[in-house]
Motif scaffolding. Sequence first.
Motif, PDB file in Angstrom:
ATOM      1  N   MET A   1       0.937  -1.060   0.070  1.00  0.00           N
ATOM      2  CA  MET A   1      -0.039  -0.008   0.177  1.00  0.00           C
ATOM      3  C   MET A   1       0.889   1.335  -0.071  1.00  0.00           C
ATOM      4  SD  MET A   1      -2.666   1.219   2.990  1.00  0.00           S
ATOM      5  CE  MET A   1      -3.996  -0.024   2.632  1.00  0.00           C
ATOM      6  N   SER A   2       0.478   2.246  -0.921  1.00  0.00           N
ATOM      7  CA  SER A   2       1.283   3.503  -0.760  1.00  0.00           C
ATOM      8  C   SER A   2       1.027   4.391   0.431  1.00  0.00           C
ATOM      9  CB  SER A   2       0.899   4.073  -2.029  1.00  0.00           C
ATOM     10  OG  SER A   2      -0.485   4.854  -1.744  1.00  0.00           O
ATOM     11  N   MET A   3       2.246   5.219   0.594  1.00  0.00           N
ATOM     12  CA  MET A   3       2.214   6.017   1.853  1.00  0.00           C
ATOM     13  C   MET A   3       0.767   7.022   1.793  1.00  0.00           C
ATOM     14  SD  MET A   3       3.227   6.548   4.889  1.00  0.00           S
ATOM     15  CE  MET A   3       5.067   5.848   4.769  1.00  0.00           C
ATOM     16  N   ALA A   4       0.546   7.429   0.411  1.00  0.00           N
ATOM     17  CA  ALA A   4      -0.730   8.255   0.291  1.00  0.00           C
ATOM     18  C   ALA A   4      -1.998   7.219   0.861  1.00  0.00           C
ATOM     19  CB  ALA A   4      -0.824   8.641  -1.144  1.00  0.00           C
ATOM     20  N   ASP A   5      -2.194   6.224   0.332  1.00  0.00           N
ATOM     21  CA  ASP A   5      -3.154   5.264   0.484  1.00  0.00           C
ATOM     22  C   ASP A   5      -3.294   4.864   2.237  1.00  0.00           C
ATOM     23  OD1 ASP A   5      -4.104   4.876  -2.010  1.00  0.00           O
ATOM     24  OD2 ASP A   5      -2.889   3.280  -2.334  1.00  0.00           O
ATOM     25  N   ARG A   6      -2.147   4.996   2.915  1.00  0.00           N
ATOM     26  CA  ARG A   6      -2.274   4.559   4.387  1.00  0.00           C
ATOM     27  C   ARG A   6      -2.544   5.706   4.910  1.00  0.00           C
ATOM     28  NH1 ARG A   6       3.763   2.611   6.207  1.00  0.00           N
ATOM     29  NH2 ARG A   6       2.970   3.352   8.021  1.00  0.00           N
ATOM     30  N   ILE A   7      -2.077   7.066   4.536  1.00  0.00           N
ATOM     31  CA  ILE A   7      -2.591   8.063   5.103  1.00  0.00           C
ATOM     32  C   ILE A   7      -4.077   8.208   4.820  1.00  0.00           C
ATOM     33  CG2 ILE A   7      -2.625  10.639   5.008  1.00  0.00           C
ATOM     34  CD1 ILE A   7       0.415  10.274   4.171  1.00  0.00           C
ATOM     35  N   LYS A   8      -4.544   8.193   3.759  1.00  0.00           N
ATOM     36  CA  LYS A   8      -5.961   8.368   3.433  1.00  0.00           C
ATOM     37  C   LYS A   8      -6.822   7.086   4.385  1.00  0.00           C
ATOM     38  CE  LYS A   8      -8.441   9.580  -0.282  1.00  0.00           C
ATOM     39  NZ  LYS A   8      -8.553   9.582  -1.760  1.00  0.00           N
ATOM     40  N   HIS A  42       6.767  13.943   1.240  1.00  0.00           N
ATOM     41  CA  HIS A  42       6.193  15.283   1.508  1.00  0.00           C
ATOM     42  C   HIS A  42       4.659  15.296   0.709  1.00  0.00           C
ATOM     43  CE1 HIS A  42      10.557  16.401   1.273  1.00  0.00           C
ATOM     44  NE2 HIS A  42      10.098  17.450   1.803  1.00  0.00           N
ATOM     45  N   PHE A  43       3.750  15.424   1.886  1.00  0.00           N
ATOM     46  CA  PHE A  43       2.211  15.423   1.295  1.00  0.00           C
ATOM     47  C   PHE A  43       1.603  16.751   1.908  1.00  0.00           C
ATOM     48  CE2 PHE A  43       3.727  11.017   1.507  1.00  0.00           C
ATOM     49  CZ  PHE A  43       2.945  10.390   0.519  1.00  0.00           C
ATOM     50  N   ARG A  44       0.415  16.669   1.206  1.00  0.00           N
ATOM     51  CA  ARG A  44      -0.584  17.929   1.418  1.00  0.00           C
ATOM     52  C   ARG A  44      -2.091  16.936   1.681  1.00  0.00           C
ATOM     53  NH1 ARG A  44      -3.111  21.107  -2.948  1.00  0.00           N
ATOM     54  NH2 ARG A  44      -1.597  20.167  -4.170  1.00  0.00           N
ATOM     55  N   VAL A  45      -2.587  17.398   2.869  1.00  0.00           N
ATOM     56  CA  VAL A  45      -3.834  16.844   3.230  1.00  0.00           C
ATOM     57  C   VAL A  45      -4.754  17.669   3.294  1.00  0.00           C
ATOM     58  CG1 VAL A  45      -4.991  15.995   5.083  1.00  0.00           C
ATOM     59  CG2 VAL A  45      -2.836  14.910   4.485  1.00  0.00           C
ATOM     60  N   ARG A  46      -5.767  17.960   2.576  1.00  0.00           N
ATOM     61  CA  ARG A  46      -7.162  18.772   2.735  1.00  0.00           C
ATOM     62  C   ARG A  46      -8.063  17.848   3.346  1.00  0.00           C
ATOM     63  NH1 ARG A  46      -9.518  20.947  -1.836  1.00  0.00           N
ATOM     64  NH2 ARG A  46      -9.815  22.847  -0.512  1.00  0.00           N
ATOM     65  N   ILE A  47      -8.813  18.360   4.500  1.00  0.00           N
ATOM     66  CA  ILE A  47      -9.736  17.573   5.162  1.00  0.00           C
ATOM     67  C   ILE A  47     -10.743  18.425   5.674  1.00  0.00           C
ATOM     68  CG2 ILE A  47      -8.220  17.590   7.303  1.00  0.00           C
ATOM     69  CD1 ILE A  47      -9.303  14.704   7.924  1.00  0.00           C
ATOM     70  N   ALA A  48     -11.927  17.925   5.611  1.00  0.00           N
ATOM     71  CA  ALA A  48     -13.306  18.672   6.261  1.00  0.00           C
ATOM     72  C   ALA A  48     -13.962  17.480   7.170  1.00  0.00           C
ATOM     73  CB  ALA A  48     -14.100  19.321   5.269  1.00  0.00           C
ATOM     74  N   THR A  49     -14.114  17.811   8.359  1.00  0.00           N
ATOM     75  CA  THR A  49     -14.955  16.789   9.191  1.00  0.00           C
ATOM     76  C   THR A  49     -15.566  17.440  10.244  1.00  0.00           C
ATOM     77  OG1 THR A  49     -14.599  14.678  10.540  1.00  0.00           O
ATOM     78  CG2 THR A  49     -12.621  16.383  10.444  1.00  0.00           C
ATOM     79  N   ARG A  50     -16.665  16.756  10.645  1.00  0.00           N
ATOM     80  CA  ARG A  50     -17.444  17.650  11.714  1.00  0.00           C
ATOM     81  C   ARG A  50     -16.724  17.218  13.061  1.00  0.00           C
ATOM     82  NH1 ARG A  50     -20.764  20.946   9.914  1.00  0.00           N
ATOM     83  NH2 ARG A  50     -22.309  20.024   8.550  1.00  0.00           N
ATOM     84  N   ASP A  51     -15.595  16.116  13.141  1.00  0.00           N
ATOM     85  CA  ASP A  51     -14.856  15.742  14.250  1.00  0.00           C
ATOM     86  C   ASP A  51     -13.981  17.084  14.845  1.00  0.00           C
ATOM     87  OD1 ASP A  51     -15.993  13.238  13.999  1.00  0.00           O
ATOM     88  OD2 ASP A  51     -13.942  12.340  14.012  1.00  0.00           O
ATOM     89  N   PHE A  52     -13.908  18.015  13.911  1.00  0.00           N
ATOM     90  CA  PHE A  52     -12.944  19.358  14.245  1.00  0.00           C
ATOM     91  C   PHE A  52     -13.886  20.521  14.695  1.00  0.00           C
ATOM     92  CE2 PHE A  52      -9.560  17.771  11.162  1.00  0.00           C
ATOM     93  CZ  PHE A  52      -8.972  16.823  12.414  1.00  0.00           C
ATOM     94  N   ASP A  53     -15.017  20.275  14.694  1.00  0.00           N
ATOM     95  CA  ASP A  53     -15.946  21.426  15.010  1.00  0.00           C
ATOM     96  C   ASP A  53     -15.589  21.935  16.428  1.00  0.00           C
ATOM     97  OD1 ASP A  53     -17.186  21.285  12.607  1.00  0.00           O
ATOM     98  OD2 ASP A  53     -19.308  20.386  13.366  1.00  0.00           O
ATOM     99  N   GLY A  54     -15.360  23.192  16.685  1.00  0.00           N
ATOM    100  CA  GLY A  54     -15.226  23.617  17.936  1.00  0.00           C
ATOM    101  C   GLY A  54     -13.650  23.587  18.521  1.00  0.00           C
ATOM    102  N   LEU A  55     -12.723  22.741  17.564  1.00  0.00           N
ATOM    103  CA  LEU A  55     -11.410  22.644  17.866  1.00  0.00           C
ATOM    104  C   LEU A  55     -10.664  23.759  17.415  1.00  0.00           C
ATOM    105  CD1 LEU A  55     -10.506  18.942  17.421  1.00  0.00           C
ATOM    106  CD2 LEU A  55     -11.214  20.194  19.584  1.00  0.00           C
TER     107      LEU A  55
END
Length: 89
Positions: A1-8, A42-55
């Motif tokens: 598994m690639s590192m990108a896949d592991r991160i995802k 070197h990776f770039r991650v763009r993420i949107a999740t409700r888990d981060f609401d209020g943090l």
Amino acid sequence: MSMADRIKTKLTERFHPLLLEVIDDSHRHHGHAGWQEGGETHFRVRIATRDFDGLSRVAQHRAVMSELDDELKERVHALNIEVIPADKA
């Protein structure tokens, strides 16, 4: 598994994101610190999740970094994190 896949996979399982992009930017850092033959450093991650609401932004980034601790210790040299508000995803 690639590192990108592991991160995802890890971020998906932990945060159930509404949006997740994992971009391998290693080619843009050829010859720079931390770069290794074969890339996946070197990776770039763009993420949107409700888990981060209020943090805070710092808490959001710490959560991602904590989840990817093994990958950061193993091969990933740089991680650019962009958190997108869940209501804008």
